[in-house]
Design an enzyme around this catalytic site. Structure first.
Site, PDB file in Angstrom:
ATOM      1  N   GLY A 158       0.807  -1.232   0.000  1.00 37.49           N
ATOM      2  CA  GLY A 158       0.000   0.000   0.000  1.00 37.49           C
ATOM      3  C   GLY A 158       0.832   1.271   0.000  1.00 37.49           C
ATOM      4  O   GLY A 158       0.300   2.361   0.196  1.00 37.49           O
ATOM      5  N   GLU A 164      13.198   3.335  -7.718  1.00 38.64           N
ATOM      6  CA  GLU A 164      13.911   4.482  -7.143  1.00 38.64           C
ATOM      7  C   GLU A 164      13.319   5.820  -7.610  1.00 38.64           C
ATOM      8  O   GLU A 164      14.036   6.750  -7.964  1.00 38.64           O
ATOM      9  CB  GLU A 164      15.424   4.368  -7.395  1.00 38.64           C
ATOM     10  N   GLN A 179      16.823   7.545 -44.986  1.00 37.21           N
ATOM     11  CA  GLN A 179      16.725   8.651 -44.037  1.00 37.21           C
ATOM     12  C   GLN A 179      15.979   8.240 -42.756  1.00 37.21           C
ATOM     13  O   GLN A 179      16.323   8.684 -41.654  1.00 37.21           O
ATOM     14  CB  GLN A 179      16.007   9.831 -44.692  1.00 37.21           C
TER      15      GLN A 179
HETATM   16  C1  LIG Z   1      12.216  -4.692  -9.857  1.00 35.32           C
HETATM   17  C2  LIG Z   1      11.928  -3.752  -8.729  1.00 35.32           C
HETATM   18  C3  LIG Z   1      12.866  -3.609  -7.711  1.00 35.32           C
HETATM   19  C4  LIG Z   1      12.577  -2.783  -6.615  1.00 35.32           C
HETATM   20  N1  LIG Z   1      13.469  -2.723  -5.565  1.00 35.32           N
HETATM   21  C5  LIG Z   1      13.087  -2.119  -4.397  1.00 35.32           C
HETATM   22  C6  LIG Z   1      13.902  -2.239  -3.217  1.00 35.32           C
HETATM   23  O1  LIG Z   1      14.987  -2.826  -3.227  1.00 35.32           O
HETATM   24  N2  LIG Z   1      13.443  -1.684  -2.066  1.00 35.32           N
HETATM   25  C7  LIG Z   1      12.255  -1.015  -1.994  1.00 35.32           C
HETATM   26  O2  LIG Z   1      11.906  -0.551  -0.905  1.00 35.32           O
HETATM   27  N3  LIG Z   1      11.462  -0.867  -3.106  1.00 35.32           N
HETATM   28  C8  LIG Z   1      11.845  -1.412  -4.294  1.00 35.32           C
HETATM   29  N4  LIG Z   1      11.054  -1.307  -5.430  1.00 35.32           N
HETATM   30  C9  LIG Z   1       9.788  -0.578  -5.341  1.00 35.32           C
HETATM   31  C10 LIG Z   1       9.749   0.670  -6.196  1.00 35.32           C
HETATM   32  O3  LIG Z   1      10.535   1.670  -5.624  1.00 35.32           O
HETATM   33  C11 LIG Z   1       8.271   1.065  -6.362  1.00 35.32           C
HETATM   34  O4  LIG Z   1       7.689   0.093  -7.213  1.00 35.32           O
HETATM   35  C12 LIG Z   1       8.104   2.463  -6.925  1.00 35.32           C
HETATM   36  O5  LIG Z   1       8.504   3.416  -5.986  1.00 35.32           O
HETATM   37  C13 LIG Z   1       6.671   2.741  -7.366  1.00 35.32           C
HETATM   38  O6  LIG Z   1       5.766   2.410  -6.364  1.00 35.32           O
HETATM   39  P1  LIG Z   1       4.489   1.497  -6.707  1.00 35.32           P
HETATM   40  O7  LIG Z   1       4.955   0.314  -7.450  1.00 35.32           O
HETATM   41  O8  LIG Z   1       3.739   1.258  -5.441  1.00 35.32           O
HETATM   42  O9  LIG Z   1       3.622   2.362  -7.670  1.00 35.32           O
HETATM   43  P2  LIG Z   1       2.521   3.539  -7.240  1.00 35.32           P
HETATM   44  O10 LIG Z   1       3.142   4.375  -6.215  1.00 35.32           O
HETATM   45  O11 LIG Z   1       1.283   2.794  -6.867  1.00 35.32           O
HETATM   46  O12 LIG Z   1       2.354   4.270  -8.578  1.00 35.32           O
HETATM   47  C14 LIG Z   1       1.520   3.774  -9.646  1.00 35.32           C
HETATM   48  C15 LIG Z   1       1.558   4.817 -10.772  1.00 35.32           C
HETATM   49  O13 LIG Z   1       1.025   6.068 -10.315  1.00 35.32           O
HETATM   50  C16 LIG Z   1       1.988   7.087 -10.483  1.00 35.32           C
HETATM   51  N5  LIG Z   1       1.863   8.029  -9.374  1.00 35.32           N
HETATM   52  C17 LIG Z   1       1.936   7.769  -8.045  1.00 35.32           C
HETATM   53  N6  LIG Z   1       1.783   8.897  -7.343  1.00 35.32           N
HETATM   54  C18 LIG Z   1       1.650   9.916  -8.242  1.00 35.32           C
HETATM   55  C19 LIG Z   1       1.501  11.329  -8.148  1.00 35.32           C
HETATM   56  N7  LIG Z   1       1.467  11.946  -6.958  1.00 35.32           N
HETATM   57  N8  LIG Z   1       1.382  12.033  -9.273  1.00 35.32           N
HETATM   58  C20 LIG Z   1       1.402  11.428 -10.476  1.00 35.32           C
HETATM   59  N9  LIG Z   1       1.571  10.098 -10.649  1.00 35.32           N
HETATM   60  C21 LIG Z   1       1.694   9.345  -9.537  1.00 35.32           C
HETATM   61  C22 LIG Z   1       3.333   6.398 -10.469  1.00 35.32           C
HETATM   62  O14 LIG Z   1       4.339   7.180 -11.093  1.00 35.32           O
HETATM   63  C23 LIG Z   1       2.995   5.135 -11.227  1.00 35.32           C
HETATM   64  O15 LIG Z   1       3.014   5.397 -12.605  1.00 35.32           O
HETATM   65  C24 LIG Z   1      11.353  -2.063  -6.565  1.00 35.32           C
HETATM   66  C25 LIG Z   1      10.438  -2.176  -7.629  1.00 35.32           C
HETATM   67  C26 LIG Z   1      10.700  -3.008  -8.693  1.00 35.32           C
HETATM   68  C27 LIG Z   1       9.680  -3.123  -9.789  1.00 35.32           C
END
Ligand SMILES: Cc1cc2nc3c(=O)[nH]c(=O)nc-3n(C[C@H](O)[C@H](O)[C@H](O)COP(=O)(O)OP(=O)(O)OC[C@H]3O[C@@H](n4cnc5c(N)ncnc54)[C@H](O)[C@@H]3O)c2cc1C
Length: 421
Positions: free
Chosen positions: A164, A395, A311
């Site tokens: 979450g 990140e 091109q």
């Molecule tokens: C292969 C992999 C390795 C990872 N490694 C680590 C790790 O080692 N440690 C760790 O802690 N985490 C790790 N992560 C987690 C990663 O940092 C998160 O997946 C990332 O920060 C995005 O969070 P979420 O997946 O919950 O997406 P969400 O936060 O749910 O976002 C979903 C979409 O909404 C967009 N969004 C969210 N908020 C906003 C906003 N305010 N305005 C506009 N758009 C928004 C996002 O850009 C995205 O496109 C990893 C992820 C992957 C896929």
């Protein structure tokens, strides 16, 4: 009066100074900006370039074959033997301080090295690195966690993301409750890189619900044998992160990394550290991809001519080369700012955003140049296509980088004129 003459009158002193006869003699003063490398930087960069060409690139066919069979590209023993070879030439712990046995290099050198490593998809990295926040550990914690990580005998993972709470990291719910001299951790983490292989985790938990991320989040160092569990997550990349579960995991008070309640700052320091390194690696991949694309285009004949004569293909090459060059300077400017102790957050976000977006456009173009062959697993292009996609997500997603960049500008923390003002 014609507009040009009006301007000339209004700004006469400036125009006079710009006159060629009175302009300062730049040939004797030398250039005011230096885009070159020092002899040492060049020597290090060239050593890594040769290492990649001689030791890493020849492994590529074997790595591709193994990955097609769902095996790891390099076994742990193979990686260690390559790392030992590099170490015997002094390449160990690029950014690790010399006091901890590393090379103690700065950000520019680290970026230059990462660009070279990015030229191959073989999952190689030099040994001797440890998470930056582990250097804040107590002497006792350094003995248990930092030094073994640098030596490669223990593996760490960094866990803040939860089902979450991803982009909105302040919304984490994993909790740590104090019981006497112990803390009891409960919660779930997800997408943790190296989470299934790690010996210990740096886990972030809420220790004061009222304060939350503003002084109520704490980082704990937790060994796997304390009872947390991990499950690998299958992804479109060749290596997967893991989901971690903490179910009444007990740790002593001494497991806190840094200070109680200061965990969120540590997490931001960990995430902020590498924002120029990820696009640096992608930059190296893009250089190699475009070279592969040009080689293919010179040899692939359609309608009686190599496609390189068209091109449509030339524009793909040109656009990619311009974007690679722009990315090079975004990455190196951010790294240079880090080395100068300047506030590099805006530049790092720009490099991360531009690198993610452009690397994906470039790999897509190179795949297109290869036609059907680009889509096959005979060539590594599709592999890079899948791998580079991650750069736009972890990140800090593209959208979060844009949010940071725009906020810094709109709040007046930085100017669109960049660091030169
Ligand atoms: C292969 C992999 C390795 C990872 N490694 C680590 C790790 O080692 N440690 C760790 O802690 N985490 C790790 N992560 C987690 C990663 O940092 C998160 O997946 C990332 O920060 C995005 O969070 P979420 O997946 O919950 O997406 P969400 O936060 O749910 O976002 C979903 C979409 O909404 C967009 N969004 C969210 N908020 C906003 C906003 N305010 N305005 C506009 N758009 C928004 C996002 O850009 C995205 O496109 C990893 C992820 C992957 C896929």
């Amino acid at each position: 009066m014609p507009p040009a003459d009006r301007e000339r009158t209004a700004y006469a002193p400036l125009f006079d100074r710009a006159d060629h006869t009175t302009a300062p003699d730049r040939t004797t003063k030398g250039p005011t900006m230096d885009f070159d490398l020092s002899a040492e930087e060049r020597e290090i960069r060239d050593w890594v370039r040769t290492f990649v060409r001689k030791e890493i690139v020849p492994l590529e066919p074997q790595v591709l074959e193994r990955e097609r069979r769902n095996e790891r590209g390099l076994t742990a023993d193979e990686l260690k033997s390559l790392q030992d070879k590099a170490r015997s030439s002094g390449f160990f712990g690029i950014q690790t301080p010399e006091s901890h046995g590393g090379m103690g290099q700065g950000a520019v050198v680290a970026a230059l090295i990462e660009i070279e490593l990015g030229r191959s998809f073989v999952p190689f990295r030099f040994a001797g690195e440890a998470d930056n926040i582990l250097f804040s550990a107590t002497e006792e914690q350094q003995e248990t966690y930092l030094r073994p990580t640098i030596e490669g005998t223990r593996r760490s993972c960094f866990a803040i993301t939860e089902p979450g709470a991803g982009s909105d990291a302040r919304a984490i719910r994993t909790s740590a409750r104090r019981e006497g001299d112990e803390w009891v951790i409960n919660g779930e983490k997800t997408f943790i890189t190296g989470g299934h292989e790690a010996d210990f985790v740096m886990v972030f938990a809420v220790t004061d619900k009222q304060k939350g991320a503003d002084g109520g989040v704490t980082c704990f160092l937790v060994d796997r044998d304390r009872g947390w569990t991990s499950t690998p997550i299958d992804t479109m990349g060749e290596w997967g992160p893991a989901a971690l579960v903490f179910d009444d995991v007990r740790v002593p008070h001494s497991a806190i990394l840094g200070e109680e309640g200061k965990g969120f700052e540590l997490a931001m320091r960990w995430i902020g550290k590498g924002r120029y390194m990820l696009p640096a690696r992608a930059l190296g991949s893009c250089e190699r991809l475009v070279e592969m694309g040009m080689e293919w285009a010179r040899n692939r004949v359609t309608f009686g001519q190599p496609i390189a004569e068209r091109q449509a293909i030339q524009w793909m090459v040109a656009d990619s080369a311009v974007e690679i060059e722009a990315l090079r300077w975004l990455v190196l400017t951010a790294a240079w700012q880090v080395d100068r102790g300047l506030d590099s957050r805006q530049s790092q976000s720009m490099a991360k955003l531009y690198g993610g977006v452009k690397a994906n456009e470039i790999v897509d173009r190179v795949l297109q140049m290869h036609g059907g062959m680009g889509y096959t697993r005979e060539l590594p292009v599709e592999r890079w296509y899948r791998e580079l996609r991650l750069l736009r997500i972890y990140e800090g997603t593209d959208e979060i980088q844009r949010r940071t960049i725009a906020r810094n500008l709109l709040k007046g923390h930085v100017s669109v004129r960049g660091h030169l003002g």
